[in-house]
Design a protein around this motif. Structure first.
Motif, short mmCIF file in Angstrom:
data_model
loop_
_atom_site.label_atom_id
_atom_site.label_comp_id
_atom_site.label_asym_id
_atom_site.label_seq_id
_atom_site.Cartn_x
_atom_site.Cartn_y
_atom_site.Cartn_z
N GLU A 1 -8.76 -10.85 18.09
CA GLU A 1 -9.57 -11.85 17.40
C GLU A 1 -9.84 -13.01 18.36
O GLU A 1 -8.95 -13.44 19.09
CB GLU A 1 -8.84 -12.38 16.16
CG GLU A 1 -8.48 -11.33 15.13
CD GLU A 1 -7.66 -11.90 13.99
OE1 GLU A 1 -7.35 -13.10 14.02
OE2 GLU A 1 -7.31 -11.14 13.07
N VAL B 1 -19.30 -17.91 17.72
CA VAL B 1 -19.06 -16.50 17.50
C VAL B 1 -17.61 -16.28 17.06
O VAL B 1 -16.67 -16.72 17.74
CB VAL B 1 -19.33 -15.67 18.77
CG1 VAL B 1 -19.00 -14.19 18.53
CG2 VAL B 1 -20.78 -15.82 19.20
N ASN B 2 -17.44 -15.65 15.91
CA ASN B 2 -16.12 -15.24 15.42
C ASN B 2 -16.06 -13.71 15.49
O ASN B 2 -16.80 -13.03 14.79
CB ASN B 2 -15.90 -15.71 13.98
CG ASN B 2 -16.05 -17.21 13.83
OD1 ASN B 2 -17.12 -17.69 13.45
ND2 ASN B 2 -15.01 -17.94 14.14
N TYR B 3 -15.16 -13.19 16.32
CA TYR B 3 -15.11 -11.75 16.58
C TYR B 3 -13.75 -11.18 16.16
O TYR B 3 -12.70 -11.78 16.39
CB TYR B 3 -15.35 -11.48 18.06
CG TYR B 3 -15.10 -10.03 18.46
CD1 TYR B 3 -16.10 -9.07 18.35
CD2 TYR B 3 -13.85 -9.63 18.95
CE1 TYR B 3 -15.86 -7.75 18.71
CE2 TYR B 3 -13.62 -8.32 19.32
CZ TYR B 3 -14.62 -7.38 19.19
OH TYR B 3 -14.37 -6.08 19.55
N THR B 4 -13.80 -9.98 15.57
CA THR B 4 -12.59 -9.21 15.26
C THR B 4 -12.82 -7.77 15.65
O THR B 4 -13.80 -7.14 15.23
CB THR B 4 -12.24 -9.26 13.75
OG1 THR B 4 -12.01 -10.63 13.37
CG2 THR B 4 -10.98 -8.45 13.48
N GLY B 5 -11.92 -7.23 16.47
CA GLY B 5 -11.99 -5.83 16.88
C GLY B 5 -10.65 -5.16 16.64
O GLY B 5 -9.61 -5.72 16.99
N GLU C 1 -15.57 -3.06 14.92
CA GLU C 1 -15.89 -4.40 15.40
C GLU C 1 -16.71 -5.15 14.36
O GLU C 1 -17.65 -4.61 13.78
CB GLU C 1 -16.68 -4.32 16.71
CG GLU C 1 -15.91 -3.70 17.87
CD GLU C 1 -16.72 -3.63 19.14
OE1 GLU C 1 -16.37 -4.31 20.11
OE2 GLU C 1 -17.73 -2.90 19.15
N ASP C 2 -16.33 -6.41 14.14
CA ASP C 2 -17.07 -7.30 13.23
C ASP C 2 -17.25 -8.64 13.91
O ASP C 2 -16.30 -9.19 14.49
CB ASP C 2 -16.30 -7.48 11.91
CG ASP C 2 -16.16 -6.19 11.13
OD1 ASP C 2 -17.16 -5.73 10.56
OD2 ASP C 2 -15.05 -5.63 11.13
N ALA C 3 -18.45 -9.18 13.81
CA ALA C 3 -18.73 -10.47 14.43
C ALA C 3 -19.64 -11.30 13.52
O ALA C 3 -20.56 -10.76 12.88
CB ALA C 3 -19.39 -10.28 15.80
#
Length: 222
Positions: A76, A90-94, A132-134
């Protein structure tokens, strides 16, 4: 001088008659968890692995077996990209999840009645997917414009490799031992199942004290 050299060789290699008998079965396992947090980049990486294995000695001090485990890695982070009066947040979660199958053959050499060194040849195969979610938020401080966009993707992948791992195995008693591997020498082929995706090849060589793994083994003695 000859006696000194011979005595040193015995001390170094621990010449012993202790051997692990043919037909001996064992089970072992490794569990690892790590968390890396970078407050400057506001990122967090969590990595969890569990790998139970089973082996059978098909000859004295020679075992074959396989490992069957899972791996889960989650990343994250939050980033800010600025250009003039505008900024993009940008907020990213993989998250990467996989099943790992690793058949192996392991050869032991005796150092003492309780201590062995071994070399293990294994073929690790990994079958998994990456989710992946962004969330991208765009802001213009001059015009007051505000906008958001959500992106999601799922990518399946396969990985296969060939590794040689050196290690030590210390028997606490006739049934329980503690084993450790130090580094590895190997090759890995990684490929996403996307159309047109190219394979990635990587190599690892060396005894790395930062990649020591520990495991506990139970031996079914006859």
């Amino acid at each position: 001088m000859k006696k000194l050299i011979f005595g040193s060789a015995i001390a170094l290699f621990g010449l012993s008659n202790a051997q692990i008998k043919t037909g001996t079965v064992y089970v072992s396992g490794q569990i690892s968890y790590s968390k890396e947090e970078n407050k400057n980049a506001t990122s967090i990486i969590k990595d969890f692995k569990i790998n139970p294995t089973a082996g059978l000695f098909v000859a004295k001090n020679l075992a074959v077996g396989t490992g069957l485990g899972i791996t889960n890695k989650k990343e994250e982070y939050n980033e800010i990209y600025r250009s003039g009066s505008s900024a993009t947040f940008v907020n990213y979660t993989g998250e990467r999840k996989a099943v790992v199958v690793a058949p192996f053959v392991r050869k032991y050499w005796t150092l003492s009645n309780n201590l062995y060194i071994f070399g293990q040849l294994e073929i690790p195969m990994e079958f998994g997917k990456l989710n992946e979610d962004a969330l991208a938020t765009y802001v213009d401080e001059v015009s007051g414009y505000f906008g958001q966009q959500t992106l999601s993707a799922e990518r399946k992948y396969t990985s296969i490799g060939v590794n040689v791992k050196p290690g030590f195995d210390y028997f606490i008693n006739k049934n329980w031992s503690i084993e450790a591997t130090i580094g590895e020498f190997g090759y890995k082929n990684f490929k996403y199942k996307d159309e047109g995706a190219k394979a990635l090849n990587s190599y690892s060589f060396g005894l790395n004290l930062s990649s020591i793994t520990f495991g506990v083994k139970y031996v079914f003695t006859k």
